[in-house]
Design an enzyme around this catalytic site. Sequence first.
Site, PDB file in Angstrom:
ATOM      1  N   HIS A 194       0.806  42.179  66.360  1.00 22.44           N
ATOM      2  CA  HIS A 194       1.605  41.661  65.394  1.00 22.44           C
ATOM      3  C   HIS A 194       1.455  39.951  65.751  1.00 22.44           C
ATOM      4  O   HIS A 194       1.364  38.971  64.951  1.00 22.44           O
ATOM      5  CB  HIS A 194       3.117  41.696  65.490  1.00 22.44           C
ATOM      6  N   SER A 221      -1.371  45.583  60.325  1.00 19.89           N
ATOM      7  CA  SER A 221      -0.008  44.856  60.601  1.00 19.89           C
ATOM      8  C   SER A 221      -0.435  43.354  60.997  1.00 19.89           C
ATOM      9  O   SER A 221       0.460  42.499  60.664  1.00 19.89           O
ATOM     10  CB  SER A 221       0.604  45.446  61.679  1.00 19.89           C
TER      11      SER A 221
END
Length: 383
Positions: free
Chosen positions: A242, A190
Site C-alpha cells: 500500500h 493494491s
Amino acid sequence: MGTDPSSGTVEVQVHPRRESTTVHPGRGAPPAPPPRDRDFSLFKRWFPWLVPLFVVANIVVFIITMYVNDCPKHSLPHSCVVSFLGRFSFQPLKENPLFGPSSSTLEKMGALEVDKVVHRHQVWRLFSCIWLHGGVIHVLANMFSLVFIGIRLEQEFGFVRIGFLYVISGFGGSLLSALFIQEGISVGASGALFGLLGGMLSELLINWTIYANKFAALLTLVVIIVINLAVGILPHVDNFAHIGGFVSGFLLGFVFLIRPQFKWVSQRNSHYRHGARRVKYKHKPYQYVLWFISFIVLTAGLITGLVLLLRSVNLNDRCSWCHYLSCVPTSKWSCKAQRIYCETNQIGNQLNITCLSNGRSDVFPLSNTSSSQAQQLCSRLCS
C-alpha cells in the site's frame, strides 16, 4: 498481494490492502472536488475505455487462472468447493478462503516470488502479479475500487497518463513489498489502486488554484487515505504494498496530472483582446518545481529499490522498526507468520503425514497422493 495459501503464509493484496488468507474489501474514492466559478469545459474530457479494459483483463486473467488450476484434477476427490463448476471449482476453503486457485497455480501464472526475482532474474513478476488475484472476493473488491476511482481520473486526464500511473504504481507497491516481505508469493492490485489514490491527492495539490472548497476536498481525501493505510497495521496485511503504491502514485501525480494555468487555457481558447494582460507561461513556477523534484525522487527511488532487491537486500535488517508499518502486535493478535512443517513417511502403499506444529497425523493412499496434494494435506493437518 499475498503469500502461498497452502503454506500458511498466504498474503493477498486487495484494495486497499495486501493480506494473508483474508480480504479487506476496497474502500471508495472521494468525490471529485467541485470547481470554482470557472468553465471546466476548457479542459478536455476523455471517454474512459482503458479502466474498463483493465477490469475486463483482470477478470479474464482470473478465469484463465481457474481453468489452469483445475481443482478436481490436482486436489483430493470431493474436496473442491462448488464442485459443479468442474475444473473452474475452487480450492478447499481451508487452503484458500477467498474462493480461488491454489498457490502453486498462482506461482505458475506469474505471482511475485522474491526468490525467483532475485536468483532467476524474473523481474517481470513485479508487473505480472498485479494482474492476478487470489479469489472471487479478491478480484471483485479490487475491480469495484478500480472502477470507482479510475473512471473519473481517466475522464479528466486520459488513458495514457492514467495507464502509466496505474502500472508504475503497481510496480512500486510490488517493489517495496518485496524488499520487506521476502517469503511466500504475492498477487493483487493494491499497490496500483493505492497509486490512484496518491495521484488524486497530488493532483489536488498541484492544481490547487482551480478548485473551490479545496480544504474540504483535501481533508476528505486525506481522511480516506489515512483510514485505508491504518487498516494495514492489522495482522496478515502487508501495508508495504500500500505504502509503495501510494508514494509512487503521489509522485507520479505531480508528473502526469499537472494542469496548465486556467488563464493560459482561457487565453488560448478565446480571441486575444488588445490591452489585456497576456499569460506567457503554461504552468506556474511551483508546478515546474514539483514536477522536477517528483520525477527525480521517483526515478531514483525505483532504480535504487530494484538494485537493492536484485542484490537480495532485506530492508528489515536496516530498519528495526519498519515492520510496525505493516503490523502492530497486541494482546489480541500476533504479527508472526505461521510456519507449517510436516513430516512424511511411506508405509507400504500408504503415506503418513504428520504436522510438526501440533502433532496431528493421518494416512493416505500413496498412489493417489501427488506432491501438491501432500502440501494441501499438510496445510489442513496444521490448520
